[in-house]
Design a protein around this motif. Sequence first.
Motif, PDB file in Angstrom:
ATOM      1  N   LYS A  98       0.826  -1.197   0.000  1.00 55.06           N
ATOM      2  CA  LYS A  98       0.000   0.000   0.000  1.00 55.06           C
ATOM      3  C   LYS A  98       0.867   1.257   0.000  1.00 55.06           C
ATOM      4  O   LYS A  98       0.578   2.232  -0.704  1.00 55.06           O
ATOM      5  CB  LYS A  98      -0.918   0.001   1.226  1.00 55.06           C
ATOM      6  CG  LYS A  98      -1.881   1.168   1.274  1.00 55.06           C
ATOM      7  CD  LYS A  98      -2.800   1.059   2.482  1.00 55.06           C
ATOM      8  CE  LYS A  98      -3.756   2.243   2.535  1.00 55.06           C
ATOM      9  NZ  LYS A  98      -4.666   2.161   3.719  1.00 55.06           N
ATOM     10  N   ALA A  99       1.944   1.227   0.798  1.00 56.92           N
ATOM     11  CA  ALA A  99       2.853   2.370   0.855  1.00 56.92           C
ATOM     12  C   ALA A  99       3.545   2.578  -0.487  1.00 56.92           C
ATOM     13  O   ALA A  99       3.725   3.721  -0.939  1.00 56.92           O
ATOM     14  CB  ALA A  99       3.882   2.149   1.960  1.00 56.92           C
ATOM     15  N   GLU A 102       1.060   4.059  -2.880  1.00 61.26           N
ATOM     16  CA  GLU A 102       0.811   5.460  -2.534  1.00 61.26           C
ATOM     17  C   GLU A 102       1.951   6.348  -3.024  1.00 61.26           C
ATOM     18  O   GLU A 102       1.718   7.443  -3.573  1.00 61.26           O
ATOM     19  CB  GLU A 102       0.664   5.585  -1.016  1.00 61.26           C
ATOM     20  CG  GLU A 102       0.481   7.009  -0.503  1.00 61.26           C
ATOM     21  CD  GLU A 102      -0.868   7.594  -0.870  1.00 61.26           C
ATOM     22  OE1 GLU A 102      -1.054   8.810  -0.671  1.00 61.26           O
ATOM     23  OE2 GLU A 102      -1.741   6.839  -1.362  1.00 61.26           O
ATOM     24  N   ARG A 105       1.662   6.644  -6.727  1.00 60.26           N
ATOM     25  CA  ARG A 105       0.546   7.506  -7.087  1.00 60.26           C
ATOM     26  C   ARG A 105       0.922   8.981  -6.960  1.00 60.26           C
ATOM     27  O   ARG A 105       0.638   9.785  -7.839  1.00 60.26           O
ATOM     28  CB  ARG A 105      -0.660   7.188  -6.185  1.00 60.26           C
ATOM     29  CG  ARG A 105      -1.908   8.009  -6.490  1.00 60.26           C
ATOM     30  CD  ARG A 105      -2.987   7.775  -5.456  1.00 60.26           C
ATOM     31  NE  ARG A 105      -2.570   8.245  -4.151  1.00 60.26           N
ATOM     32  CZ  ARG A 105      -2.604   9.525  -3.770  1.00 60.26           C
ATOM     33  NH1 ARG A 105      -3.006  10.457  -4.620  1.00 60.26           N
ATOM     34  NH2 ARG A 105      -2.225   9.876  -2.561  1.00 60.26           N
ATOM     35  N   LYS A 106       1.584   9.320  -5.847  1.00 54.52           N
ATOM     36  CA  LYS A 106       1.993  10.706  -5.630  1.00 54.52           C
ATOM     37  C   LYS A 106       3.022  11.144  -6.660  1.00 54.52           C
ATOM     38  O   LYS A 106       3.008  12.276  -7.142  1.00 54.52           O
ATOM     39  CB  LYS A 106       2.543  10.866  -4.215  1.00 54.52           C
ATOM     40  CG  LYS A 106       1.481  10.780  -3.126  1.00 54.52           C
ATOM     41  CD  LYS A 106       2.084  11.009  -1.755  1.00 54.52           C
ATOM     42  CE  LYS A 106       1.007  10.984  -0.675  1.00 54.52           C
ATOM     43  NZ  LYS A 106       1.581  11.199   0.690  1.00 54.52           N
ATOM     44  N   GLU A 112      -6.244   9.621  -5.633  1.00 49.06           N
ATOM     45  CA  GLU A 112      -6.364   8.457  -4.760  1.00 49.06           C
ATOM     46  C   GLU A 112      -7.614   7.662  -5.114  1.00 49.06           C
ATOM     47  O   GLU A 112      -8.687   8.219  -5.315  1.00 49.06           O
ATOM     48  CB  GLU A 112      -6.455   8.901  -3.296  1.00 49.06           C
ATOM     49  CG  GLU A 112      -6.431   7.735  -2.316  1.00 49.06           C
ATOM     50  CD  GLU A 112      -6.382   8.204  -0.883  1.00 49.06           C
ATOM     51  OE1 GLU A 112      -6.339   7.360   0.017  1.00 49.06           O
ATOM     52  OE2 GLU A 112      -6.390   9.434  -0.667  1.00 49.06           O
ATOM     53  N   GLU A 113      -7.458   6.336  -5.196  1.00 51.37           N
ATOM     54  CA  GLU A 113      -8.575   5.463  -5.502  1.00 51.37           C
ATOM     55  C   GLU A 113      -9.212   4.969  -4.213  1.00 51.37           C
ATOM     56  O   GLU A 113      -8.578   4.926  -3.168  1.00 51.37           O
ATOM     57  CB  GLU A 113      -8.101   4.255  -6.331  1.00 51.37           C
ATOM     58  CG  GLU A 113      -7.527   4.639  -7.684  1.00 51.37           C
ATOM     59  CD  GLU A 113      -7.094   3.426  -8.461  1.00 51.37           C
ATOM     60  OE1 GLU A 113      -7.180   2.318  -7.896  1.00 51.37           O
ATOM     61  OE2 GLU A 113      -6.677   3.577  -9.616  1.00 51.37           O
ATOM     62  N   GLU A 115     -10.459   2.498  -1.389  1.00 53.35           N
ATOM     63  CA  GLU A 115      -9.850   1.281  -0.872  1.00 53.35           C
ATOM     64  C   GLU A 115     -10.829   0.133  -0.919  1.00 53.35           C
ATOM     65  O   GLU A 115     -12.021   0.301  -0.745  1.00 53.35           O
ATOM     66  CB  GLU A 115      -9.385   1.500   0.575  1.00 53.35           C
ATOM     67  CG  GLU A 115      -8.255   2.496   0.697  1.00 53.35           C
ATOM     68  CD  GLU A 115      -7.749   2.576   2.124  1.00 53.35           C
ATOM     69  OE1 GLU A 115      -8.155   1.727   2.932  1.00 53.35           O
ATOM     70  OE2 GLU A 115      -6.968   3.468   2.412  1.00 53.35           O
TER      71      GLU A 115
END
Length: 272
Positions: A98-99, A102, A105-106, A112-113, A115
């Motif tokens: 997940k990290a 993320e 994505r950034k 942000e999608e 969850e």
Amino acid sequence: LTVIGYSVSDTIVVFDRIRENYGFTRITTERVLDDKGKLQDKETSTHEVSFYRGRRLYKLIEKNGKPLTPEEEKKSLKQIEEAIKRIDKREDEKAKKKAQAEAKRKKNGEEEEGEEGEDNAGSITDMLQCSKLLNPRREVFRQREMIVFDFEPATTCNPKTDVGKMAQKLKLIGAFWIDPVDKQIARLEMRLGDSFKIGGGMLASIKSGSAMAFEQERVNNEIWLPTYQEINIAARIFLFKGLNANAVTRFRDYKKFNVEAEKEKLKMPVKP
């Protein structure tokens, strides 16, 4: 899963937070058919059930109504320790992925999608996600008005989860009772619409008509927890041996361990 404007998944997160503060007892009695066609008790096992990082832990405390021997107790504790290690590893890997997602994505400036829900939370809704709902009606179950649906496989669906894929493969047929206030399934009945082969039928073949029933109810006016489960299996083992088995599981002795969960308490149900 949305039923007549009610999204079952809407309340999953709230219920999960409360559920982790509860423990209870699970008693399972396994039975087999004897030569005269009567069900005979084979074994009864009693487990203490608790939650760790959103997943259930089952600790064996009795067998056939008798306390465990020192060796059995030691084995039971070891199994719990191993289960905790597996959960920690799985959750740590999930957090790492997940990290990484993320950070990616950034870096790419993506939005942000939403969850996805936890695996254990969505298992029933995953089973029903690829089902065709039929015969909507209202019935009273345990003195509460329920919305009831029959269901059968939806052949055009493409399930995304392992539970959904398995449900579609088993061609499950049945019915479910949903509480329209709490948006929780109070009872689920389902059976195999077709036989299911394991190892191409060489290891086992579970016959169509094998069935399961599951019930849960509202506890302490704040959380839905399981109360009853029954499984009936008709199978053929190793091409020759026939097996007809029944297992009944009852859940009781609900205990709340964390008083801070009181702040998550749901409102008293109102008449729908």
